[in-house]
Design a protein around this motif. Sequence first.
Motif, PDB file in Angstrom:
ATOM      1  N   SER A 101     -18.417  33.411  12.357  1.00 34.60           N
ATOM      2  CA  SER A 101     -19.257  32.525  11.564  1.00 34.60           C
ATOM      3  C   SER A 101     -19.724  31.360  12.420  1.00 34.60           C
ATOM      4  O   SER A 101     -19.054  30.943  13.369  1.00 34.60           O
ATOM      5  CB  SER A 101     -18.497  32.018  10.343  1.00 34.60           C
ATOM      6  OG  SER A 101     -17.351  31.328  10.756  1.00 34.60           O
ATOM      7  N   ALA A 139     -24.817  37.529  13.734  1.00 34.38           N
ATOM      8  CA  ALA A 139     -24.726  36.235  13.044  1.00 34.38           C
ATOM      9  C   ALA A 139     -25.837  35.307  13.511  1.00 34.38           C
ATOM     10  O   ALA A 139     -26.455  34.576  12.711  1.00 34.38           O
ATOM     11  CB  ALA A 139     -23.354  35.608  13.292  1.00 34.38           C
ATOM     12  N   LYS A 160     -16.818  37.146   8.343  1.00 35.14           N
ATOM     13  CA  LYS A 160     -16.792  35.717   8.668  1.00 35.14           C
ATOM     14  C   LYS A 160     -15.770  35.474   9.766  1.00 35.14           C
ATOM     15  O   LYS A 160     -14.982  36.320  10.088  1.00 35.14           O
ATOM     16  CB  LYS A 160     -16.437  34.884   7.425  1.00 35.14           C
ATOM     17  CG  LYS A 160     -15.088  35.225   6.818  1.00 35.14           C
ATOM     18  CD  LYS A 160     -14.840  34.347   5.627  1.00 35.14           C
ATOM     19  CE  LYS A 160     -13.477  34.667   5.006  1.00 35.14           C
ATOM     20  NZ  LYS A 160     -13.183  33.826   3.873  1.00 35.14           N
TER      21      LYS A 160
END
Length: 546
Positions: free
Chosen positions: A444, A490, A546
Amino acid sequence: MASKKYSFLAGLLCLFTSYGFAQTTTTTGSIGAYDPADSSVIPSRRMPQHTEFMNGTYNYPAKPKNMWEIGIKAGSFTVNGDVDGKFFSPGFGVHIRKAFGYLFSARLEYVYGIAKGLSWQGSSQTSYGQGGTGNPWQRLGYTGTVYNNYKSKVQDLSLEGLFSLNNIMFHQSRPKVNVYALVGVGASIYDVKVNALNGSTPYDFSGIPAGTYKTRKDVKDALKNLMDDSYETDAENAKTRRPNLFGKTLRPVGQLGGGIAFKLNNRVNLALEDRVSITKDDLYDGVQWTERGDFTRDFDTYNFLSLGLNFNIGSKSVEPLWWINPLDYAYQEIRKPRLMILPKPVLPDADGDGITDQFDQEQTPQGVPVDSHGVSLDTDGDGVPDARDKEKITPTYCQPVDADGVGKCPCPDSTCFAGYTKTGACEAALGTLPSVTFSGNGVSLNNDAKALLASVASRLRNSPECKIVVTGYCASSKSEQQRSWDRVNAVISYMVEKEGISQDRFFWNYGQEGGDCNTIDLRAAASDEQGQTTVPAPHPNLRRSK
């Protein structure tokens, strides 16, 4: 006799104490669990207090309804008087108990005991005794040495106050062992018999060992061989001089004692207790004067050492309060507030930039855009904050800039780019792009990474013909390959979804060698460079969100 009794008591205490402490990790069950917010366990007369407490206008929760305790017990009942008592004589008891607070409770108890005693020292005092039925040996015509004995049946009913000694605990939740002391008053009736006849014939004690070299064992063995177990003769008593009930002498008594209870579950506990009853009567063992012959009155006491099983009864009630630590609620609220009314936290922010002073690394003028550390934004990295930068996106080839953030480009028109490839133009337009760093195994983006990507997105908007390559490293294992893909994904997903940059302007390049596994590098793509704009996950089962 007393030393044997207390040695036995000490042994039982050690046994059950070790049991009790071994159970301290047992999880408390749902029956009897106390929640101060639960109105179902609050009696109607205390509901106003409960309402005030829940509304935050009164600090103390209402006392809940708690269960009654009923108990049965059995053990050794002994009379401590002028004649040696037998330790293992049976006694039985029942009680009902109610808590009036966390430390104090009251108990109504009935005890029935049968005590026996036999003196190994002969007595020639055949004339002592006064009032009532008089001395039994004298009544039966004994003239020589006699051996006092008795069988005393005692019943008492008493009201006792009990004080829990370890209920308030600062380093443990609810106790699994409850130590208590007791004091009480009551009344007892007793009836004493003497074993003075063999059938209808008086005993002949002349064959009992006598003299300096006699021993307790020799005497008692001889008496047991001589005597039966009839206890047929009334002992000396004071029935004509004292109140009586059911034909038995009635006397007031006081109680002192203590015990230790071991919780088996929230409904049942096991209790070891010793209770001494103090009387103002010297005839519980049938002998009014001491055997020393000094005719000194020596009031008797009786003792009940018992092991009992106690049961908590009641519904919609918590456990008896002596099993509840009153600090439970307070500690729970301090540790994890649930009912506590807490003020809204106010964190200082002197410059009003939205970053609290605790984390603010720069005190900026009002209205100046800042990053997550409170530092003025400088999108193009020219050293002039955006708030004063009149040219927020200055290409690197036009830097350094003046005090207003305006660059000085070496050429005013496109002829300056003659001989340059388009690749060079994109590199010049986008400049050196930052790297994004991840921590641990995470995939993340933190606030710093998002701020960097926002500046990259601004450059891409000003150079719509340029594309960038997003490179991730490490591929020695399946997990590293997937983690590299997740981090490249991401970065690209953030630029597409949050910054609005087209997906086809990013080339995937994950699982490369020669770089830091936790770093994602960005660079301008060459004009003729080809790459994939979408790449499936190499190992979807290892994908992290995440």
